[in-house]
Motif scaffolding. Structure first.
Motif, PDB file in Angstrom:
ATOM      1  N   VAL A 102       0.837  -1.207   0.000  1.00  0.00           N
ATOM      2  CA  VAL A 102       0.000   0.000   0.000  1.00  0.00           C
ATOM      3  C   VAL A 102       0.871   1.258   0.000  1.00  0.00           C
ATOM      4  CG1 VAL A 102      -1.628   1.341   1.415  1.00  0.00           C
ATOM      5  CG2 VAL A 102      -2.013  -1.095   1.037  1.00  0.00           C
ATOM      6  N   ILE A 103       1.932   1.262   0.787  1.00  0.00           N
ATOM      7  CA  ILE A 103       2.828   2.421   0.829  1.00  0.00           C
ATOM      8  C   ILE A 103       3.489   2.629  -0.528  1.00  0.00           C
ATOM      9  CG2 ILE A 103       5.005   3.280   1.783  1.00  0.00           C
ATOM     10  CD1 ILE A 103       4.113   2.029   4.469  1.00  0.00           C
ATOM     11  N   ALA A 104       3.966   1.554  -1.142  1.00  0.00           N
ATOM     12  CA  ALA A 104       4.599   1.665  -2.465  1.00  0.00           C
ATOM     13  C   ALA A 104       3.594   2.161  -3.501  1.00  0.00           C
ATOM     14  CB  ALA A 104       5.179   0.320  -2.890  1.00  0.00           C
ATOM     15  N   ASP A 105       2.377   1.634  -3.434  1.00  0.00           N
ATOM     16  CA  ASP A 105       1.319   2.054  -4.353  1.00  0.00           C
ATOM     17  C   ASP A 105       1.008   3.537  -4.162  1.00  0.00           C
ATOM     18  OD1 ASP A 105      -0.118   0.891  -6.446  1.00  0.00           O
ATOM     19  OD2 ASP A 105      -1.953   0.776  -5.244  1.00  0.00           O
ATOM     20  N   ARG A 106       0.894   3.952  -2.913  1.00  0.00           N
ATOM     21  CA  ARG A 106       0.629   5.360  -2.608  1.00  0.00           C
ATOM     22  C   ARG A 106       1.740   6.243  -3.155  1.00  0.00           C
ATOM     23  NH1 ARG A 106       1.926   7.211   3.188  1.00  0.00           N
ATOM     24  NH2 ARG A 106       3.922   6.890   2.201  1.00  0.00           N
ATOM     25  N   ASN A 107       2.984   5.803  -2.981  1.00  0.00           N
ATOM     26  CA  ASN A 107       4.118   6.591  -3.471  1.00  0.00           C
ATOM     27  C   ASN A 107       4.100   6.707  -4.993  1.00  0.00           C
ATOM     28  OD1 ASN A 107       4.951   6.996  -0.855  1.00  0.00           O
ATOM     29  ND2 ASN A 107       6.489   5.380  -0.897  1.00  0.00           N
ATOM     30  N   ARG A 108       3.696   5.620  -5.672  1.00  0.00           N
ATOM     31  CA  ARG A 108       3.590   5.684  -7.139  1.00  0.00           C
ATOM     32  C   ARG A 108       2.519   6.697  -7.552  1.00  0.00           C
ATOM     33  NH1 ARG A 108       4.514   0.208  -6.601  1.00  0.00           N
ATOM     34  NH2 ARG A 108       2.311  -0.343  -6.609  1.00  0.00           N
ATOM     35  N   TYR A 109       1.372   6.674  -6.893  1.00  0.00           N
ATOM     36  CA  TYR A 109       0.302   7.619  -7.221  1.00  0.00           C
ATOM     37  C   TYR A 109       0.697   9.059  -6.917  1.00  0.00           C
ATOM     38  CZ  TYR A 109      -2.930   3.876  -8.328  1.00  0.00           C
ATOM     39  OH  TYR A 109      -3.542   2.801  -8.918  1.00  0.00           O
ATOM     40  N   HIS A 110       1.411   9.254  -5.824  1.00  0.00           N
ATOM     41  CA  HIS A 110       1.883  10.606  -5.502  1.00  0.00           C
ATOM     42  C   HIS A 110       2.834  11.112  -6.581  1.00  0.00           C
ATOM     43  CE1 HIS A 110       0.802  11.323  -1.065  1.00  0.00           C
ATOM     44  NE2 HIS A 110      -0.016  10.426  -1.555  1.00  0.00           N
ATOM     45  N   ALA A 111       3.734  10.243  -7.048  1.00  0.00           N
ATOM     46  CA  ALA A 111       4.679  10.639  -8.102  1.00  0.00           C
ATOM     47  C   ALA A 111       3.925  10.963  -9.393  1.00  0.00           C
ATOM     48  CB  ALA A 111       5.692   9.527  -8.345  1.00  0.00           C
ATOM     49  N   MET A 112       2.925  10.153  -9.728  1.00  0.00           N
ATOM     50  CA  MET A 112       2.130  10.424 -10.937  1.00  0.00           C
ATOM     51  C   MET A 112       1.379  11.748 -10.791  1.00  0.00           C
ATOM     52  SD  MET A 112       0.786   6.560 -12.061  1.00  0.00           S
ATOM     53  CE  MET A 112      -0.843   6.983 -11.658  1.00  0.00           C
ATOM     54  N   TRP A 113       0.803  11.985  -9.631  1.00  0.00           N
ATOM     55  CA  TRP A 113       0.059  13.212  -9.391  1.00  0.00           C
ATOM     56  C   TRP A 113       0.974  14.428  -9.513  1.00  0.00           C
ATOM     57  CZ3 TRP A 113      -4.198  15.651  -9.733  1.00  0.00           C
ATOM     58  CH2 TRP A 113      -4.390  16.855  -9.070  1.00  0.00           C
ATOM     59  N   ARG A 114       2.174  14.324  -8.941  1.00  0.00           N
ATOM     60  CA  ARG A 114       3.116  15.440  -9.049  1.00  0.00           C
ATOM     61  C   ARG A 114       3.489  15.701 -10.513  1.00  0.00           C
ATOM     62  NH1 ARG A 114       4.964  13.113  -4.230  1.00  0.00           N
ATOM     63  NH2 ARG A 114       6.514  11.872  -5.342  1.00  0.00           N
ATOM     64  N   ALA A 115       3.654  14.656 -11.306  1.00  0.00           N
ATOM     65  CA  ALA A 115       3.973  14.811 -12.733  1.00  0.00           C
ATOM     66  C   ALA A 115       2.814  15.461 -13.478  1.00  0.00           C
ATOM     67  CB  ALA A 115       4.311  13.463 -13.353  1.00  0.00           C
ATOM     68  N   VAL A 116       1.595  15.026 -13.193  1.00  0.00           N
ATOM     69  CA  VAL A 116       0.414  15.614 -13.840  1.00  0.00           C
ATOM     70  C   VAL A 116       0.287  17.081 -13.446  1.00  0.00           C
ATOM     71  CG1 VAL A 116      -2.131  15.599 -13.835  1.00  0.00           C
ATOM     72  CG2 VAL A 116      -0.866  13.454 -14.117  1.00  0.00           C
ATOM     73  N   LEU A 117       0.475  17.365 -12.181  1.00  0.00           N
ATOM     74  CA  LEU A 117       0.383  18.743 -11.702  1.00  0.00           C
ATOM     75  C   LEU A 117       1.458  19.614 -12.354  1.00  0.00           C
ATOM     76  CD1 LEU A 117      -1.066  20.701  -9.805  1.00  0.00           C
ATOM     77  CD2 LEU A 117       0.513  20.008  -8.006  1.00  0.00           C
ATOM     78  N   SER A 118       2.653  19.089 -12.487  1.00  0.00           N
ATOM     79  CA  SER A 118       3.732  19.818 -13.129  1.00  0.00           C
ATOM     80  C   SER A 118       3.399  20.098 -14.594  1.00  0.00           C
ATOM     81  CB  SER A 118       5.032  19.025 -13.031  1.00  0.00           C
ATOM     82  OG  SER A 118       6.067  19.672 -13.719  1.00  0.00           O
ATOM     83  N   ASP A 119       2.877  19.080 -15.290  1.00  0.00           N
ATOM     84  CA  ASP A 119       2.470  19.258 -16.685  1.00  0.00           C
ATOM     85  C   ASP A 119       1.366  20.308 -16.795  1.00  0.00           C
ATOM     86  OD1 ASP A 119       4.304  17.383 -17.456  1.00  0.00           O
ATOM     87  OD2 ASP A 119       2.826  15.788 -17.817  1.00  0.00           O
ATOM     88  N   PHE A 120       0.404  20.253 -15.906  1.00  0.00           N
ATOM     89  CA  PHE A 120      -0.705  21.196 -15.922  1.00  0.00           C
ATOM     90  C   PHE A 120      -0.197  22.620 -15.718  1.00  0.00           C
ATOM     91  CE2 PHE A 120      -3.943  23.639 -13.614  1.00  0.00           C
ATOM     92  CZ  PHE A 120      -4.939  23.664 -14.580  1.00  0.00           C
ATOM     93  N   GLN A 121       0.704  22.782 -14.750  1.00  0.00           N
ATOM     94  CA  GLN A 121       1.253  24.107 -14.499  1.00  0.00           C
ATOM     95  C   GLN A 121       2.060  24.615 -15.687  1.00  0.00           C
ATOM     96  OE1 GLN A 121       3.251  23.246 -10.820  1.00  0.00           O
ATOM     97  NE2 GLN A 121       1.540  24.023  -9.579  1.00  0.00           N
ATOM     98  N   ALA A 122       2.787  23.732 -16.363  1.00  0.00           N
ATOM     99  CA  ALA A 122       3.553  24.117 -17.554  1.00  0.00           C
ATOM    100  C   ALA A 122       2.607  24.549 -18.669  1.00  0.00           C
ATOM    101  CB  ALA A 122       4.437  22.963 -18.010  1.00  0.00           C
TER     102      ALA A 122
END
Length: 126
Positions: A102-122
């Motif tokens: 669950v922790i590893a899964d959560r970390n993967r989703y957090h990384a994906m969310w940060r990438a999406v947020l970064s793309d959105f901001q760009a």
């Protein structure tokens, strides 16, 4: 470490040095608890056939340490305590594995969310 990571580490630490599992509940063969399921035993694969089954713990063998569960049910019973102890040896590793997933899964989703947020901001900057 987060609270869940501390909990995971405590669970892992509690397994250190323990007899390998799984553990099972068995009947006491002598003494005042003879015939009662108040023993935790482990079955271990070894090269020596005489050490294959090992008594891990006996609960309430020589004397009761409190009133019997029949008379004071809120204190529990030796049989219930033994069943819990035996189950814990298998349950803790399973919980550790599940929580790590669950922790590893959560970390993967957090990384994906940060990438999406970064793309959105760009994109928003255009």
């Amino acid at each position: 470490m987060s609270d869940i990571q501390t909990l995971l580490q405590r669970a892992k630490d509690s397994l250190a040095g323990t007899t390998p599992g799984p553990w099972d509940v068995a009947e006491e063969i002598d003494g005042m608890r003879a015939g009662r399921r108040t023993v935790v035993k482990a079955t271990i694969e070894t090269s020596n056939p005489y050490t294959r089954t090992r008594r891990v713990v006996t609960v309430d063998q020589t004397r009761p340490h409190w009133d019997e569960g029949d008379r004071t049910p809120e204190l529990g019973s030796a049989e219930a305590n033994v069943a819990f102890i035996a189950e814990a040896r298998t349950l803790i590793p399973e919980l550790v594995e599940a929580l790590e997933y669950v922790i590893a899964d959560r970390n993967r989703y957090h990384a994906m969310w940060r990438a999406v947020l970064s793309d959105f901001q760009a994109l928003r900057g255009f």
